[in-house]
Design an enzyme around this catalytic site. Structure first.
Site, PDB file in Angstrom:
ATOM      1  N   LYS A 193      70.297 -45.067  29.347  1.00 32.49           N
ATOM      2  CA  LYS A 193      69.649 -46.207  29.572  1.00 32.49           C
ATOM      3  C   LYS A 193      67.934 -45.640  29.103  1.00 32.49           C
ATOM      4  O   LYS A 193      68.064 -44.389  28.700  1.00 32.49           O
ATOM      5  CB  LYS A 193      69.354 -46.869  30.758  1.00 32.49           C
ATOM      6  CG  LYS A 193      70.645 -47.327  31.371  1.00 32.49           C
ATOM      7  CD  LYS A 193      71.418 -48.292  30.613  1.00 32.49           C
ATOM      8  CE  LYS A 193      72.994 -48.436  30.954  1.00 32.49           C
ATOM      9  NZ  LYS A 193      73.105 -49.200  32.314  1.00 32.49           N
TER      10      LYS A 193
HETATM   11  C1  LIG Z   1      74.648 -49.633  32.874  1.00 33.72           C
HETATM   12  C2  LIG Z   1      74.436 -51.063  33.186  1.00 33.72           C
HETATM   13  C3  LIG Z   1      74.765 -51.482  34.593  1.00 33.72           C
HETATM   14  C4  LIG Z   1      74.913 -50.470  35.848  1.00 33.72           C
HETATM   15  O1  LIG Z   1      74.016 -49.643  35.821  1.00 33.72           O
HETATM   16  P1  LIG Z   1      74.262 -48.353  36.828  1.00 33.72           P
HETATM   17  O2  LIG Z   1      73.016 -47.756  37.242  1.00 33.72           O
HETATM   18  O3  LIG Z   1      75.226 -47.329  36.295  1.00 33.72           O
HETATM   19  O4  LIG Z   1      74.958 -48.783  37.947  1.00 33.72           O
HETATM   20  C5  LIG Z   1      74.794 -52.903  34.850  1.00 33.72           C
HETATM   21  N1  LIG Z   1      74.668 -54.046  33.855  1.00 33.72           N
HETATM   22  C6  LIG Z   1      74.432 -53.588  32.696  1.00 33.72           C
HETATM   23  C7  LIG Z   1      74.326 -54.607  31.606  1.00 33.72           C
HETATM   24  C8  LIG Z   1      74.309 -52.063  32.198  1.00 33.72           C
HETATM   25  O5  LIG Z   1      74.385 -51.679  31.150  1.00 33.72           O
END
Ligand SMILES: *Cc1c(COP(=O)(O)O)cnc(C)c1O
Length: 401
Positions: A193
């Site tokens: 991210k």
């Molecule tokens: C990555 C992601 C999540 C989950 O994130 P984590 O921190 O890995 O639990 C939820 N929603 C979206 C749209 C994502 O891309």
């Protein structure tokens, strides 16, 4: 660059300062539950221009406690987009609620506000209005929050923004997460991210009661605040569990990385947009669509998702790129087509735009430390892959005659 090295679709950017920040915590008295988590929460809230931030161990956990804080439970409906990671829908299921999806807009790839409006009108008639809607800012491009917020006033639902892709993005010149058009916004700090804490996430809100409820749920439902105790005060050892919570805490080690990463957030988003501009220019004449990035919004460019004009060559282009070491990805297999959701009654054909998207979308690599050579390698491989697999004119003619 070594031709054999692979190029991932996304990856973290770790500086010397990031490393030093984590090492400093390792040498301190606290590894978890120390002073760094609240410092990270304050920095995060300031960067989003919102009052409260509750840091947790993942965006998945943040979505769960956000749903619980808004009172989602058995019998309720939660709606989201099918073009997302499964966690955006799973949070409703954790609470025992029903999930439903609203198809995407084929231009933005975000939840379709037109579809949402007509589905809400129908739901009002049959008494199945959703309690919460979870728009997802796909690839970092903000949803039409003003319109969704207006619908929430008309139909009385709550809004949780899943901004896992969109920290650092701007909607109407304001940071995503400022709470102007939603109750709660959720971020992910997974390494692919925009900023990372390794695993990690947060829920932000302007509502004090929601923030307090989420803080309680993050740590077993336990409070150490004696002014809130329900039993008689017995001594300084006392804590009270007021509801059934979880251990969803972030550590001080992770929070230190988060504070350090947050200092580069604008740099990251700018770099991602520059890379996207480069792709836009280099891919302009190919038989594909580049991502929609309107001039009046700042996408965080978490993903750079192209869509091939000819879906017949999708798999072959994808496989050729992977074989070349370009680790492209698909965002997303529509959530309603996952076996778990099929078993709840969803079927192919339910959300045709999201399904069509999945048949032609390819996420090309984009991350701050990507260099010009990497971009060239991706573009060259993509051109070659499309040429390789494109049904040739001669073959088409041969078929006709
Ligand atoms: C990555 C992601 C999540 C989950 O994130 P984590 O921190 O890995 O639990 C939820 N929603 C979206 C749209 C994502 O891309």
């Amino acid at each position: 660059m070594d031709a054999r090295t692979t190029i991932p679709y996304g990856r973290q950017s770790i500086s010397k300062d990031d490393i030093q920040a984590v090492v400093n915590v390792l040498r301190s008295d606290w590894l978890t539950q120390g002073p760094v988590v609240p410092a990270f929460e304050n920095a995060l809230a300031a960067s989003c221009k919102i009052k409260y931030a509750v840091a947790v161990n993942s965006a998945t956990s943040a979505l769960h406690i956000a749903c619980l804080a808004l009172g989602v439970g058995p019998g309720d409906y939660v709606w989201t987009t099918p073009n997302t990671f499964v966690a955006s829908a799973n949070c409703a299921r954790y609470c025992g609620a029903n999930i439903d999806f609203v198809d995407i807009d084929p231009v933005t790839m975000n939840i379709s506000v037109t579809d949402l409006a007509s589905r809400l009108a129908a739901a009002e008639k049959n008494g199945k209005l959703p309690k919460v809607i979870i728009p997802v800012h796909f690839a970092g491009l903000p949803c039409d929050m003003k319109a969704i917020h207006a619908l929430s006033k008309k139909y009385g639902f709550h809004i949780i923004e899943d901004a896992s892709h969109a920290i650092g993005a701007k909607y109407r010149d304001q940071p995503i997460g400022n709470g102007h058009f939603s109750d709660i916004t959720v971020f992910s700090f997974h390494p692919v991210k925009i900023i990372t804490t390794a695993e990690g996430g947060a829920a932000v809100t302007n509502n004090e009661a929601l923030a307090a409820r989420m803080a309680l749920l993050r740590s077993h439902g336990i409070t150490r605040d004696s002014s809130a105790f329900q039993n008689d005060y017995l001594g300084p050892w006392q804590y009270e569990q007021h509801e059934l919570g979880f251990n969803y805490r972030l550590t001080d080690l992770q929070a230190a990385l988060g504070i350090s990463q947050l200092q580069r957030i604008n740099q990251f988003v700018t770099r991602r947009n520059t890379l996207a501009d480069q792709y836009d220019a280099l891919l302009a004449n190919l038989p594909l669509k580049t991502p929609y990035r309107p001039a009046d919004q700042l996408s965080a460019c978490h993903l750079y998702v192209i869509r091939l004009d000819d879906q017949r060559i999708h798999r072959q282009v994808f496989e050729t790129l992977r074989a070349e070491g370009i680790l492209v990805n698909l965002h997303y297999t529509p959530v309603h087509l996952q076996p778990y959701y099929r078993q709840l009654g969803f079927a192919p054909g339910d959300f045709p735009q999201a399904e069509h998207h999945a048949n032609c979308a390819i996420s090309l690599p984009v991350y701050p430390d990507m260099c010009d050579d990497d971009i060239d390698r991706v573009v060259t491989a993509l051109k070659w892959a499309i040429e390789q697999h494109q049904p040739t004119k001669e073959l088409e003619h041969a078929h006709i005659s």
